[in-house]
Design a protein around this motif. Structure first.
Motif, mmCIF file in Angstrom:
data_model
loop_
_atom_site.group_PDB
_atom_site.id
_atom_site.type_symbol
_atom_site.label_atom_id
_atom_site.label_comp_id
_atom_site.label_asym_id
_atom_site.label_seq_id
_atom_site.Cartn_x
_atom_site.Cartn_y
_atom_site.Cartn_z
ATOM 1 N N VAL A 82 -75.004 -9.063 1.541
ATOM 2 C CA VAL A 82 -74.976 -8.604 3.160
ATOM 3 C C VAL A 82 -73.867 -9.744 3.746
ATOM 4 C CG1 VAL A 82 -76.646 -7.261 3.364
ATOM 5 C CG2 VAL A 82 -76.696 -9.646 3.938
ATOM 6 N N ASP A 83 -73.125 -9.278 4.919
ATOM 7 C CA ASP A 83 -72.360 -10.333 5.720
ATOM 8 C C ASP A 83 -73.006 -10.601 6.972
ATOM 9 O OD1 ASP A 83 -70.208 -10.150 3.879
ATOM 10 O OD2 ASP A 83 -70.137 -7.895 4.087
ATOM 11 N N GLU A 84 -74.046 -9.884 7.172
ATOM 12 C CA GLU A 84 -74.513 -10.313 8.591
ATOM 13 C C GLU A 84 -76.230 -9.842 8.737
ATOM 14 O OE1 GLU A 84 -72.850 -9.351 13.112
ATOM 15 O OE2 GLU A 84 -73.317 -7.252 12.030
ATOM 16 N N VAL A 124 -80.381 5.016 16.199
ATOM 17 C CA VAL A 124 -79.370 5.047 16.839
ATOM 18 C C VAL A 124 -78.538 3.684 16.420
ATOM 19 C CG1 VAL A 124 -78.605 4.436 19.378
ATOM 20 C CG2 VAL A 124 -80.476 5.875 19.002
ATOM 21 N N GLU A 125 -79.241 2.704 16.033
ATOM 22 C CA GLU A 125 -78.552 1.382 15.804
ATOM 23 C C GLU A 125 -77.567 1.601 14.625
ATOM 24 O OE1 GLU A 125 -78.189 -1.957 16.999
ATOM 25 O OE2 GLU A 125 -78.371 -0.863 18.553
ATOM 26 N N LEU A 126 -78.229 2.733 13.538
ATOM 27 C CA LEU A 126 -77.648 2.952 12.178
ATOM 28 C C LEU A 126 -76.632 3.905 12.327
ATOM 29 C CD1 LEU A 126 -80.911 2.406 9.995
ATOM 30 C CD2 LEU A 126 -79.178 0.645 10.467
ATOM 31 N N ARG A 127 -76.209 4.595 13.345
ATOM 32 C CA ARG A 127 -75.364 5.534 13.371
ATOM 33 C C ARG A 127 -73.985 4.992 12.710
ATOM 34 N NH1 ARG A 127 -76.480 8.579 19.351
ATOM 35 N NH2 ARG A 127 -78.250 9.479 18.610
ATOM 36 N N GLY A 128 -73.504 5.637 11.635
ATOM 37 C CA GLY A 128 -72.355 5.330 11.031
ATOM 38 C C GLY A 128 -72.360 3.799 10.071
ATOM 39 N N LYS A 129 -73.797 3.590 10.211
ATOM 40 C CA LYS A 129 -74.259 2.339 9.103
ATOM 41 C C LYS A 129 -75.176 2.844 8.253
ATOM 42 C CE LYS A 129 -72.949 -0.954 12.695
ATOM 43 N NZ LYS A 129 -73.651 -2.261 13.294
ATOM 44 N N GLU A 130 -75.374 3.966 7.713
ATOM 45 C CA GLU A 130 -76.367 4.670 6.864
ATOM 46 C C GLU A 130 -76.691 3.796 5.596
ATOM 47 O OE1 GLU A 130 -74.322 6.356 8.682
ATOM 48 O OE2 GLU A 130 -75.691 7.622 9.960
ATOM 49 N N ASP A 131 -75.584 3.103 4.893
ATOM 50 C CA ASP A 131 -75.707 2.403 3.872
ATOM 51 C C ASP A 131 -76.150 0.939 4.195
ATOM 52 O OD1 ASP A 131 -73.328 1.453 5.208
ATOM 53 O OD2 ASP A 131 -72.428 1.428 3.322
ATOM 54 N N SER A 132 -76.504 0.730 5.475
ATOM 55 C CA SER A 132 -77.198 -0.637 5.640
ATOM 56 C C SER A 132 -78.517 -0.944 5.111
ATOM 57 C CB SER A 132 -77.234 -0.985 7.042
ATOM 58 O OG SER A 132 -76.027 -1.029 7.612
ATOM 59 N N PRO A 133 -78.677 -2.107 4.376
ATOM 60 C CA PRO A 133 -80.126 -2.355 3.768
ATOM 61 C C PRO A 133 -81.067 -2.366 4.944
ATOM 62 C CG PRO A 133 -78.444 -3.802 2.833
ATOM 63 C CD PRO A 133 -77.853 -3.185 4.083
ATOM 64 N N GLY A 172 -85.970 9.982 6.781
ATOM 65 C CA GLY A 172 -84.895 9.868 5.700
ATOM 66 C C GLY A 172 -84.390 8.610 5.073
ATOM 67 N N TYR A 173 -84.563 7.486 5.910
ATOM 68 C CA TYR A 173 -84.220 6.314 5.613
ATOM 69 C C TYR A 173 -84.797 5.496 4.122
ATOM 70 C CZ TYR A 173 -81.779 6.375 10.157
ATOM 71 O OH TYR A 173 -81.420 6.664 11.205
ATOM 72 N N HIS A 174 -83.954 4.857 3.424
ATOM 73 C CA HIS A 174 -84.336 4.173 2.078
ATOM 74 C C HIS A 174 -84.686 2.639 2.676
ATOM 75 C CE1 HIS A 174 -84.793 2.682 -1.706
ATOM 76 N NE2 HIS A 174 -83.909 1.677 -1.619
ATOM 77 N N ILE A 175 -85.960 2.245 2.251
ATOM 78 C CA ILE A 175 -86.496 0.893 2.646
ATOM 79 C C ILE A 175 -86.116 -0.019 1.340
ATOM 80 C CG2 ILE A 175 -88.394 -0.651 3.461
ATOM 81 C CD1 ILE A 175 -87.343 1.631 5.358
ATOM 82 N N ASP A 176 -85.213 -1.046 1.620
ATOM 83 C CA ASP A 176 -85.053 -1.795 0.379
ATOM 84 C C ASP A 176 -86.240 -2.813 0.147
ATOM 85 O OD1 ASP A 176 -81.752 -1.469 -0.224
ATOM 86 O OD2 ASP A 176 -82.295 -1.041 1.626
ATOM 87 N N LYS A 177 -86.760 -3.203 1.223
ATOM 88 C CA LYS A 177 -87.988 -4.276 1.151
ATOM 89 C C LYS A 177 -88.919 -4.091 2.140
ATOM 90 C CE LYS A 177 -89.763 -8.047 -0.618
ATOM 91 N NZ LYS A 177 -90.408 -8.185 -1.969
ATOM 92 N N SER A 178 -90.229 -4.243 1.935
ATOM 93 C CA SER A 178 -91.222 -4.261 3.107
ATOM 94 C C SER A 178 -92.193 -5.239 3.118
ATOM 95 C CB SER A 178 -91.562 -2.797 3.010
ATOM 96 O OG SER A 178 -92.346 -2.484 1.832
ATOM 97 N N VAL A 190 -67.244 -8.657 8.570
ATOM 98 C CA VAL A 190 -68.570 -7.712 8.287
ATOM 99 C C VAL A 190 -68.300 -6.473 7.554
ATOM 100 C CG1 VAL A 190 -70.491 -6.654 9.487
ATOM 101 C CG2 VAL A 190 -69.510 -9.005 10.125
ATOM 102 N N TYR A 191 -68.839 -6.422 6.486
ATOM 103 C CA TYR A 191 -68.577 -4.937 5.759
ATOM 104 C C TYR A 191 -70.206 -4.318 5.651
ATOM 105 C CZ TYR A 191 -64.203 -6.743 4.222
ATOM 106 O OH TYR A 191 -62.730 -7.120 4.316
ATOM 107 N N LYS A 192 -70.983 -5.219 5.683
ATOM 108 C CA LYS A 192 -72.401 -4.651 5.309
ATOM 109 C C LYS A 192 -73.237 -5.557 6.355
ATOM 110 C CE LYS A 192 -73.736 -2.657 1.730
ATOM 111 N NZ LYS A 192 -74.044 -2.336 0.306
ATOM 112 N N THR A 193 -74.437 -4.776 6.966
ATOM 113 C CA THR A 193 -75.228 -5.623 7.839
ATOM 114 C C THR A 193 -76.721 -5.172 7.371
ATOM 115 O OG1 THR A 193 -73.543 -5.584 9.725
ATOM 116 C CG2 THR A 193 -76.129 -6.055 10.126
ATOM 117 N N ALA A 194 -77.501 -6.152 7.128
ATOM 118 C CA ALA A 194 -79.039 -5.977 6.831
ATOM 119 C C ALA A 194 -79.606 -5.917 8.160
ATOM 120 C CB ALA A 194 -79.449 -6.843 5.778
#
Length: 302
Positions: free
Chosen positions: A167-169, A107-116, A132-138, A79-83
């Motif tokens: 993504v890997d997860e 809280v879930e995204l701490r340390g995973k700010e680049d997650s889609p 301040g989060y970027h939304i990839d799709k809504s 797992v390198y990237k989680t959506a």
């Protein structure tokens, strides 16, 4: 001192607000009970489907002969990237519902700010953007009354991301409906399908693992063959998990709105009572002033 006409106008406005919030409370209550029934009915089916698929991918004899190119949703890789699929509401006036989901997500995204981030619901999209989060799709327009077609649309998108290695997860963040007064944000991994290495038990709302696994995989019988069956089952599993999360979130949204509108109605009634007391005091003071003026005028004419 305020005049009585201004106070009467204020009272009229508060009374109108009280009627509106009271009506919204009743509507949310009726819809919440329907959503609660859907949420309770969907859980056993979704849980059983997940259990069957987990047992299938936990069978070494099945996985040894499984072509992962034909079953990409079952491939487990580093797992390198989680959506994250984050589910909220389209409409406001739902109390702290959306804010709780946003805080939990942060809280879930701490340390995973680049997650889609994939947002479901207009208000949750606005809330995440505000933080301040970027939304990839809504997706919007169905938070109160989710459909299986909406779940399929979301599933098609995340399935494509996972298969193409973007993504890997894939995890889903939604609010679990425990009761009309208790809703709990939670994170559930949905891709890849996790093997059921040990029995899962729920203790006080939390999932724990038993040390012994009584499953005898040699007794599992697949019809049709696992390679053919698992490909379809994995895709349907993904859609059922997303649909169940949408239904759970819908019940939580309506329960939260019902509670918020009930509180708003009570506050409006309390304010109206205070305004009525204040109105009587101002009216009495106005009458007293008029009497004093009349008496003073009569004395001046003598």
């Amino acid at each position: 001192m305020a005049n009585t006409s201004g106070i009467r106008a204020h009272m009229k406005t508060v009374g109108s607000i009280s009627k509106i919030t009271g009506a919204m409370q009743m509507v949310a209550s009726a819809r919440m009970h329907q959503a609660q029934q859907r949420a309770e009915a969907s859980l056993p089916y979704a849980d059983k489907l997940r259990e069957i698929l987990q047992e299938a991918v936990s069978d070494p004899s099945v996985m040894a002969h499984l072509d992962l190119k034909k079953n990409p949703l079952l491939e487990k890789r580093p797992v390198y990237k989680t959506a994250y699929i984050v589910i909220g509401s389209d409409k406001g006036l739902a109390g702290p519902y959306n804010n709780n989901v946003v805080k939990y997500t942060s809280v879930e995204l701490r340390g995973k700010e680049d997650s889609p981030l994939l947002a479901v619901g207009k208000q949750i999209r606005i809330g995440l953007n505000h933080w301040g989060y970027h939304i990839d799709k809504s997706w919007t327009g169905f938070s109160e009354k989710p459909t299986f077609e909406a779940a399929e649309e979301i599933a098609d998108y995340v399935e494509s991301m996972f298969i193409h290695g973007e993504v890997d997860e894939v995890d889903i963040i939604y609010t679990y409906f425990k009761s009309a007064m208790v809703q709990i944000p939670r994170t559930v991994p949905i891709l890849p399908v996790q093997p059921k290495a040990k029995d899962s038990l729920e203790v006080q709302g939390e999932e724990v693992w038993d040390a012994d696994d009584p499953t005898d995989y040699s007794t599992l019988i697949f019809e049709p063959e696992p390679a053919e069956m698992l490909s379809y089952l994995a895709r349907y599993y993904l859609r059922s998990q997303i649909f169940t999360a949408l239904i759970q979130s819908s019940a939580c949204e309506l329960a939260s709105r019902m509670t918020a509108m009930s509180t708003a109605t009570d506050n409006a009634q309390n304010l109206l009572g205070k305004l009525q007391v204040y109105y009587q005091k101002v009216r009495q003071a106005s009458i007293t002033t008029e009497i004093n003026e009349i008496v003073s005028g009569a004395e001046a004419l003598k």
